[in-house]
Design an enzyme around this catalytic site. Structure first.
Site, PDB file in Angstrom:
ATOM      1  N   ASP A 129      44.132  49.014  30.302  1.00  0.00           N
ATOM      2  CA  ASP A 129      45.807  48.201  30.150  1.00  0.00           C
ATOM      3  C   ASP A 129      45.543  48.417  28.812  1.00  0.00           C
ATOM      4  O   ASP A 129      44.780  48.122  27.632  1.00  0.00           O
ATOM      5  CB  ASP A 129      45.398  46.836  30.578  1.00  0.00           C
ATOM      6  CG  ASP A 129      43.952  45.873  30.650  1.00  0.00           C
ATOM      7  OD1 ASP A 129      44.173  45.489  29.886  1.00  0.00           O
ATOM      8  OD2 ASP A 129      43.511  45.296  32.145  1.00  0.00           O
ATOM      9  N   HIS A 152      37.230  53.681  26.961  1.00  0.00           N
ATOM     10  CA  HIS A 152      37.814  54.691  28.382  1.00  0.00           C
ATOM     11  C   HIS A 152      39.424  54.867  28.093  1.00  0.00           C
ATOM     12  O   HIS A 152      39.602  55.701  29.375  1.00  0.00           O
ATOM     13  CB  HIS A 152      37.724  53.826  29.438  1.00  0.00           C
ATOM     14  CG  HIS A 152      35.579  54.083  29.729  1.00  0.00           C
ATOM     15  ND1 HIS A 152      35.323  53.498  30.093  1.00  0.00           N
ATOM     16  CD2 HIS A 152      34.532  54.519  29.497  1.00  0.00           C
ATOM     17  CE1 HIS A 152      33.728  52.980  30.621  1.00  0.00           C
ATOM     18  NE2 HIS A 152      33.931  53.646  29.552  1.00  0.00           N
ATOM     19  N   GLU A 185      29.692  36.507  38.559  1.00  0.00           N
ATOM     20  CA  GLU A 185      28.130  37.097  39.124  1.00  0.00           C
ATOM     21  C   GLU A 185      27.852  37.825  38.006  1.00  0.00           C
ATOM     22  O   GLU A 185      28.351  37.962  37.349  1.00  0.00           O
ATOM     23  CB  GLU A 185      28.507  37.319  40.805  1.00  0.00           C
ATOM     24  CG  GLU A 185      28.614  38.850  39.998  1.00  0.00           C
ATOM     25  CD  GLU A 185      29.524  39.247  41.071  1.00  0.00           C
ATOM     26  OE1 GLU A 185      29.747  38.359  42.444  1.00  0.00           O
ATOM     27  OE2 GLU A 185      29.827  40.782  41.081  1.00  0.00           O
TER      28      GLU A 185
END
Ligand code: BJW
Length: 235
Positions: free
Chosen positions: A93, A108, A204
């Site tokens: 993006d 990427h 996390e």
């Protein structure tokens, strides 16, 4: 003045409305990565792969999709000018650019670019790509593909990335699960030089969390601005 290298992944754009890949409701829970993110998948069914990226390209250009406070904090850090900042993003993006970041490598690739397999041109691209869309550069049909890096393909900008990682004083990894190489190995590369502080900022603990000297867990829109404010307040 610190040399700061910041690796970002899908988690930084989650609160902007873009799906991650490996979370419970992520992209890979809806499509098989072998089908849409490999050269073999593209060869087998280019129509399916183009449709997958066409949908994501359209979503990215929806007015509801905007940079969030994490993208903005990183752009602010670069604009402040007190440190040398490089963002290495795995994201395709353009939310870092829209937030104002300029020193940026899309390892990427980029959703808003197309590449022609016939003539090698890389073109700015905002529309759908159909299987027979002619290349504006060479006029041949059937060679346009999304300018993204699929599994088994070489990520972009690697020489510069490794050079910058080797010189870094601070390495931040934001919103990435640490499943995909070579990005997942950057922290080990940095630590091999023994000079940089390494920090993971993620919702996390990631796969490679134990490799980081400092770990901060929570939503990027909160923990990244807090971390950048702390960094900028250091003498
Ligand atoms: C939040 C949050 C919030 C959620 N706030 N956090 C064995 C060992 C080493 C390597 C390999 C191996 N076997 C195969 C390989 C190579 C392979 C690989 O790594 N495979 C693994 C599966 C093991 N890698 C490659 O092929 C790469 N190329 C390569 O290695 O070249 C060298 C070479 C080439 C040829 C021959 C020989 C060598 C290429 C990798 C290409 C990846 N492409 C994709 C898709 C294309 C772009 C697109 O369509 O968008 O890139 S896959 C997908 O994964 C995408 C991403 O950039 C990439 C990383 O994902 P990311 O960003 O980490 O997302 P998630 O979803 O995994 O994690 C999100 C995280 O955010 C989670 O932790 C959440 O908790 C967190 N989060 N909300 C903060 N609000």
């Amino acid at each position: 003045m610190k040399r700061i290298v910041i690796l970002t992944g899908a988690g930084i754009s989650k609160e902007s409305g873009l799906d991650t890949f490996r979370d419970k409701d992520g992209i890979w829970s809806k499509v098989r990565l072998e089908d849409v993110a490999t050269p073999e998948g593209f060869e087998a069914d280019p129509k399916r792969v183009q449709a997958f990226y066409n949908a994501r390209r359209r979503q990215l250009q929806d007015p509801s999709i905007r940079p969030n406070s994490a993208h903005e904090a990183l752009a602010h850090l670069e604009r402040q000018g007190g440190h040398e900042v490089l963002i290495v993003t795995q994201n395709i993006d353009d939310l870092h650019e829209r937030a104002g970041s300029r020193n940026l490598i899309h390892m990427h690739g980029e959703m808003l670019k197309a590449r022609c397999l016939m003539c090698g041109s890389v073109l700015a691209w905002a529309e759908d790509i159909e299987v027979h869309t002619p290349c504006p550069a060479c006029a041949r049909e059937g060679g346009l593909r999304p300018h993204v890096v699929w599994f088994g393909e070489m990520p972009l900008g690697m020489d510069r990335i490794y050079a910058e990682l080797s010189r870094a004083d601070l390495f931040l990894s934001i919103g990435t699960s640490g499943n995909v190489y070579p990005a997942a190995g950057f922290v080990a590369h940095v630590r091999g030089f023994g000079r940089a502080h390494t920090v993971e900022l993620n919702l996390e603990p990631s796969e490679g969390a134990s490799h980081f000297a400092e770990r901060i867990h929570g939503p990027a829109s909160r923990i990244v601005p807090d971390f950048i404010a702390r960094l900028l307040s250091e003498p």
